[in-house]
Design an enzyme around this catalytic site. Structure first.
Site, PDB file in Angstrom:
ATOM      1  N   LYS A   1      -2.577   6.089  -3.992  1.00  0.00           N
ATOM      2  CA  LYS A   1      -3.654   6.735  -3.932  1.00  0.00           C
ATOM      3  C   LYS A   1      -3.556   8.271  -4.369  1.00  0.00           C
ATOM      4  O   LYS A   1      -2.428   8.647  -4.412  1.00  0.00           O
ATOM      5  CB  LYS A   1      -3.870   7.092  -2.155  1.00  0.00           C
ATOM      6  CG  LYS A   1      -3.975   5.725  -1.491  1.00  0.00           C
ATOM      7  CD  LYS A   1      -4.162   5.833  -0.040  1.00  0.00           C
ATOM      8  CE  LYS A   1      -3.829   4.808   0.553  1.00  0.00           C
ATOM      9  NZ  LYS A   1      -2.537   4.197   0.758  1.00  0.00           N
TER      10      LYS A   1
ATOM     11  N   HIS B   1      -7.547   9.345  -2.123  1.00  0.00           N
ATOM     12  CA  HIS B   1      -7.381   9.447  -0.523  1.00  0.00           C
ATOM     13  C   HIS B   1      -8.246  10.024   0.414  1.00  0.00           C
ATOM     14  O   HIS B   1      -8.489   9.260   1.409  1.00  0.00           O
ATOM     15  CB  HIS B   1      -5.869  10.074  -0.455  1.00  0.00           C
ATOM     16  CG  HIS B   1      -4.840   9.656   0.517  1.00  0.00           C
ATOM     17  ND1 HIS B   1      -3.537   9.347   0.494  1.00  0.00           N
ATOM     18  CD2 HIS B   1      -5.157   9.368   1.728  1.00  0.00           C
ATOM     19  CE1 HIS B   1      -2.766   9.220   1.427  1.00  0.00           C
ATOM     20  NE2 HIS B   1      -4.066   8.892   2.314  1.00  0.00           N
TER      21      HIS B   1
ATOM     22  N   TYR C   1       2.633  10.428   0.712  1.00  0.00           N
ATOM     23  CA  TYR C   1       3.432   9.678   1.648  1.00  0.00           C
ATOM     24  C   TYR C   1       4.930  10.292   1.413  1.00  0.00           C
ATOM     25  O   TYR C   1       5.996  10.101   1.918  1.00  0.00           O
ATOM     26  CB  TYR C   1       3.644   8.483   1.758  1.00  0.00           C
ATOM     27  CG  TYR C   1       2.248   7.543   2.167  1.00  0.00           C
ATOM     28  CD1 TYR C   1       1.090   8.436   2.757  1.00  0.00           C
ATOM     29  CD2 TYR C   1       2.241   6.194   1.942  1.00  0.00           C
ATOM     30  CE1 TYR C   1       0.214   7.966   3.219  1.00  0.00           C
ATOM     31  CE2 TYR C   1       0.889   5.765   2.484  1.00  0.00           C
ATOM     32  CZ  TYR C   1      -0.245   6.551   3.025  1.00  0.00           C
ATOM     33  OH  TYR C   1      -1.359   6.000   3.411  1.00  0.00           O
TER      34      TYR C   1
ATOM     35  N   ASP D   1       0.749  -1.245  -0.317  1.00  0.00           N
ATOM     36  CA  ASP D   1       0.017  -0.023   0.016  1.00  0.00           C
ATOM     37  C   ASP D   1       0.769   1.070  -0.065  1.00  0.00           C
ATOM     38  O   ASP D   1       1.770   1.504   0.930  1.00  0.00           O
ATOM     39  CB  ASP D   1      -0.989  -0.005   1.164  1.00  0.00           C
ATOM     40  CG  ASP D   1      -1.699   1.240   1.245  1.00  0.00           C
ATOM     41  OD1 ASP D   1      -2.627   1.462   0.451  1.00  0.00           O
ATOM     42  OD2 ASP D   1      -1.676   1.951   2.069  1.00  0.00           O
TER      43      ASP D   1
END
Length: 319
Positions: free
Chosen positions: A79, A110, A50, A45
């Site tokens: 995402k 997201h 991030y 994932d």
């Protein structure tokens, strides 16, 4: 025996345990991803926000080159971030380039919000007062329509959402041609989100749980109910918290960059009806006393329709 995978409404099989990459420190993600794939993880994932998809990609490549896995043997999801809510394919292309992949198995919205694509930061634009630079006329349904278009490109094998409440899902499903394959939500005994879980089950939307230990530091590891089940089973509190989701028919994301913990997080045990009653009674009591604990809630200032966070501004097709 606990299931190792679940079938999505796309026909895809998603593993029951996934490897999460949120909040992993720079320089640690690549080796962790490679090791995870080496020892048996088959779900990775990731997310644009991030800011470590390039390292995830390095870890994937190292695992492929070492012969640990082939691309077609693993399930990768990432995402769409809020600053790309009106440029969905651009967002996916950036993620694919960073990951070094031609396609992802799932591409996810997201959050059902939009942020200024021309702001002072690519991921977290802010106004002079320090608040998030939001698009207050954002309509998540419009973003979803663009997501549906991705399926024709072959760059995403399936699409889904994250952080959707029951209210937001109801609004979305009024307009969809493609029902989301999953809803990835914060989920654990202190935040069961049973109304979301039940609604998704009714509509054939698979739940993927993040922050299964509560958050950084694993606050739920100290829960009396979790400790009681751990003692009954002769396993760690962490194993109980991960197994809880699989017993509920959900996929769970485990996150660590430490090899011993990465390996330990693969352990899932069967929880019986008595075990689940202990955990469910704990959850029910928290909800009844208005003590449900949500650890991940960015300061967007929007009402997403969650019963425990019923405040903020309303958006089109929201609440």
């Amino acid at each position: 025996m606990a299931p190792t995978s679940f079938k999505l409404n796309t026909g895809q099989e998603i593993p029951s345990i996934g490897f999460g990459t949120w909040q992993a420190a720079p320089g640690e993600v690549a080796a962790a991803v490679t090791y995870a794939l080496k020892i048996g993880y088959r779900l990775i994932d990731a997310a644009y926000c991030y800011a470590n998809e390039d390292e995830v990609g390095q870890g994937l490549k190292a695992a492929f080159d070492a012969g640990y896995v082939k691309r077609e043997e693993i399930f990768v999801m990432t995402k769409l971030w809020n600053t790309y809510s009106g440029r969905v394919e651009v967002g996916l292309d950036k993620s694919l380039k960073a990951l070094g992949l031609d396609y992802v198995d799932l591409y996810l919205v997201h959050w059902p919000v939009g942020m200024n694509p021309n702001g002072n930061d690519d991921r977290f634009p802010k106004l002079p007062d320090g608040s998030r630079d939001m698009l207050w006329d954002h309509d998540h349904v419009v973003t979803w329509k663009q997501m549906e278009g991705l399926l024709k490109t072959g760059k995403a094998r399936g699409i889904g959402v994250c952080n959707y409440s029951e209210a937001y899902l109801r609004q979305l499903l009024k307009h969809t041609e493609v029902v989301p394959a999953i809803n990835q939500i914060e989920n654990h005994p202190a935040l069961p989100q049973q109304e979301v879980v039940d609604f998704c089950r009714e509509k054939g939307i698979h739940i993927v749980a993040y922050s299964p230990l509560g958050s950084s530091g694993g606050p739920l590891l100290q829960s009396e109910a979790v400790a009681k089940v751990a003692e009954r089973k002769g396993v760690s509190a962490g194993t109980v918290l991960l197994s809880y989701h699989v017993a509920r028919g959900a996929t769970v994301l485990a996150k660590s960059v430490t090899q011993a913990r990465i390996k330990a997080n693969l352990e899932v045990v069967d929880l019986d009806a008595d075990d689940l009653k202990i955990l469910n009674d704990y959850s029910d009591a928290r909800v009844k006393e208005s003590k449900a604990q949500r650890y991940v809630y960015p300061p967007f200032g929007i009402n997403f329709g969650f019963p425990d966070k019923n405040f903020g501004r309303s958006l089109p097709n929201g609440v």
